[in-house]
Design a protein around this motif. Structure first.
Motif, PDB file in Angstrom:
ATOM      1  N   SER A   9       0.823  -1.217   0.000  1.00  0.00           N
ATOM      2  CA  SER A   9       0.000   0.000   0.000  1.00  0.00           C
ATOM      3  C   SER A   9       0.851   1.258   0.000  1.00  0.00           C
ATOM      4  O   SER A   9       0.525   2.245  -0.679  1.00  0.00           O
ATOM      5  CB  SER A   9      -0.933  -0.003   1.206  1.00  0.00           C
ATOM      6  N   LEU A  10       1.942   1.260   0.754  1.00  0.00           N
ATOM      7  CA  LEU A  10       2.813   2.434   0.786  1.00  0.00           C
ATOM      8  C   LEU A  10       3.478   2.665  -0.567  1.00  0.00           C
ATOM      9  O   LEU A  10       3.660   3.814  -0.998  1.00  0.00           O
ATOM     10  CB  LEU A  10       3.869   2.277   1.879  1.00  0.00           C
ATOM     11  N   GLU A  11       3.836   1.582  -1.245  1.00  0.00           N
ATOM     12  CA  GLU A  11       4.445   1.721  -2.573  1.00  0.00           C
ATOM     13  C   GLU A  11       3.439   2.259  -3.581  1.00  0.00           C
ATOM     14  O   GLU A  11       3.768   3.111  -4.412  1.00  0.00           O
ATOM     15  CB  GLU A  11       5.003   0.371  -3.029  1.00  0.00           C
ATOM     16  N   VAL A  12       2.209   1.786  -3.513  1.00  0.00           N
ATOM     17  CA  VAL A  12       1.154   2.290  -4.396  1.00  0.00           C
ATOM     18  C   VAL A  12       0.892   3.766  -4.114  1.00  0.00           C
ATOM     19  O   VAL A  12       0.770   4.581  -5.038  1.00  0.00           O
ATOM     20  CB  VAL A  12      -0.138   1.466  -4.237  1.00  0.00           C
ATOM     21  N   VAL A  28       1.091   9.630  -5.528  1.00  0.00           N
ATOM     22  CA  VAL A  28       1.531  10.977  -5.176  1.00  0.00           C
ATOM     23  C   VAL A  28       2.469  11.522  -6.244  1.00  0.00           C
ATOM     24  O   VAL A  28       2.374  12.696  -6.639  1.00  0.00           O
ATOM     25  CB  VAL A  28       2.211  10.981  -3.795  1.00  0.00           C
ATOM     26  N   ALA A  29       3.365  10.686  -6.746  1.00  0.00           N
ATOM     27  CA  ALA A  29       4.282  11.122  -7.806  1.00  0.00           C
ATOM     28  C   ALA A  29       3.512  11.513  -9.059  1.00  0.00           C
ATOM     29  O   ALA A  29       3.828  12.518  -9.717  1.00  0.00           O
ATOM     30  CB  ALA A  29       5.280  10.009  -8.116  1.00  0.00           C
ATOM     31  N   LEU A  88      -1.495   7.540   4.202  1.00  0.00           N
ATOM     32  CA  LEU A  88      -2.647   7.686   3.317  1.00  0.00           C
ATOM     33  C   LEU A  88      -3.512   8.864   3.751  1.00  0.00           C
ATOM     34  O   LEU A  88      -3.967   9.659   2.914  1.00  0.00           O
ATOM     35  CB  LEU A  88      -3.475   6.401   3.306  1.00  0.00           C
ATOM     36  N   GLU A  89      -3.750   9.000   5.035  1.00  0.00           N
ATOM     37  CA  GLU A  89      -4.580  10.095   5.519  1.00  0.00           C
ATOM     38  C   GLU A  89      -3.932  11.456   5.235  1.00  0.00           C
ATOM     39  O   GLU A  89      -4.605  12.410   4.851  1.00  0.00           O
ATOM     40  CB  GLU A  89      -4.837   9.911   7.014  1.00  0.00           C
ATOM     41  N   GLU A  90      -2.622  11.531   5.411  1.00  0.00           N
ATOM     42  CA  GLU A  90      -1.921  12.786   5.135  1.00  0.00           C
ATOM     43  C   GLU A  90      -1.980  13.138   3.656  1.00  0.00           C
ATOM     44  O   GLU A  90      -2.256  14.287   3.286  1.00  0.00           O
ATOM     45  CB  GLU A  90      -0.465  12.681   5.584  1.00  0.00           C
ATOM     46  N   ALA A  91      -1.729  12.147   2.798  1.00  0.00           N
ATOM     47  CA  ALA A  91      -1.750  12.392   1.353  1.00  0.00           C
ATOM     48  C   ALA A  91      -3.149  12.763   0.882  1.00  0.00           C
ATOM     49  O   ALA A  91      -3.313  13.637   0.024  1.00  0.00           O
ATOM     50  CB  ALA A  91      -1.251  11.157   0.609  1.00  0.00           C
ATOM     51  N   THR A  92      -4.166  12.126   1.433  1.00  0.00           N
ATOM     52  CA  THR A  92      -5.546  12.428   1.047  1.00  0.00           C
ATOM     53  C   THR A  92      -5.914  13.861   1.392  1.00  0.00           C
ATOM     54  O   THR A  92      -6.610  14.542   0.623  1.00  0.00           O
ATOM     55  CB  THR A  92      -6.514  11.447   1.738  1.00  0.00           C
TER      56      THR A  92
END
Length: 201
Positions: free
Chosen positions: A77-80, A85-86, A120-124
């Motif tokens: 999940s972190l890799e996805v 994000v990229a 995920l929460e931060e990126a969202t």
């Protein structure tokens, strides 16, 4: 065969000079997403090519020698998320469609009974899209890997979790009814007040 028409071309060119406008196409397995993404590309609309999660999944599956289990999800999940994000940050001007979006992670983690990661929460919260288009499921499989999710008739469950993830992230998704890819693209363009693609013979 699909071809771009001047009105759509001009609209895309005009948007290209402005700020980024990001639109997500998503849905559960067997939603017709691949066909719609192909139609978006054929219409000349800038669009993410491949959903990174599939290739990353295949890489992890080959390394493990099996399909991913619950305990394998964190690294995957972190890799996805990093790939999404990229893809998001690389786009700085004009219109672009995305083959799934960052909040899809909520639905997939929920399917495995996992809580969303802090990453995920931060990126969202940080990386926001302008609109989310959710495709209603179809009756056919798009990809052999889809069978992994559907073998226990879980298509509807995954779909509902993906949708709920976007609501939880503060979005109001636009639902796209099951139909041919061209009709779905027409609906999306109309929703965004973009000219519909022209279609040659």
């Amino acid at each position: 065969m699909t071809s771009i028409i001047p009105d759509l071309s001009h609209a895309l060119a005009a948007a290209a000079a402005g700020p980024p406008r990001r639109y997500v196409i998503t849905g559960g397995p067997s939603s017709g997403k691949d066909d719609l993404i192909t139609a978006v590309h054929a219409a000349g609309i800038p669009c993410m090519v491949d959903e990174p999660g599939r290739e990353i999944y295949r890489k992890h599956r080959e390394r493990l020698g099996r399909h991913l289990l619950r305990e394998d999800r964190h690294e995957y999940s972190l890799e996805v998320l990093e790939a999404f994000v990229a893809e998001y940050t690389a786009h700085v001007h004009g219109i672009r469609f995305y083959n799934r979006g960052i909040p899809d992670g909520y639905g997939w983690e929920g399917f495995f009974g996992l809580k969303p990661t802090p990453e995920l929460e931060e990126a969202t919260a940080r990386f926001r899209y302008n609109a989310i288009f959710v495709l209603d499921p179809l009756d056919t499989f798009e990809d052999p890997d889809d069978i992994v999710w559907a073998k226990d008739r879980e298509i509807r469950r995954v779909h509902e979790l993906v949708v709920q993830g976007y609501y939880d992230a503060g979005y109001e998704p636009v639902f796209v009814a099951a139909d041919a890819a061209a009709a779905r693209l027409d609906f999306i363009c109309a929703n965004l007040r973009l000219p519909k693609p022209g279609r040659g013979v």
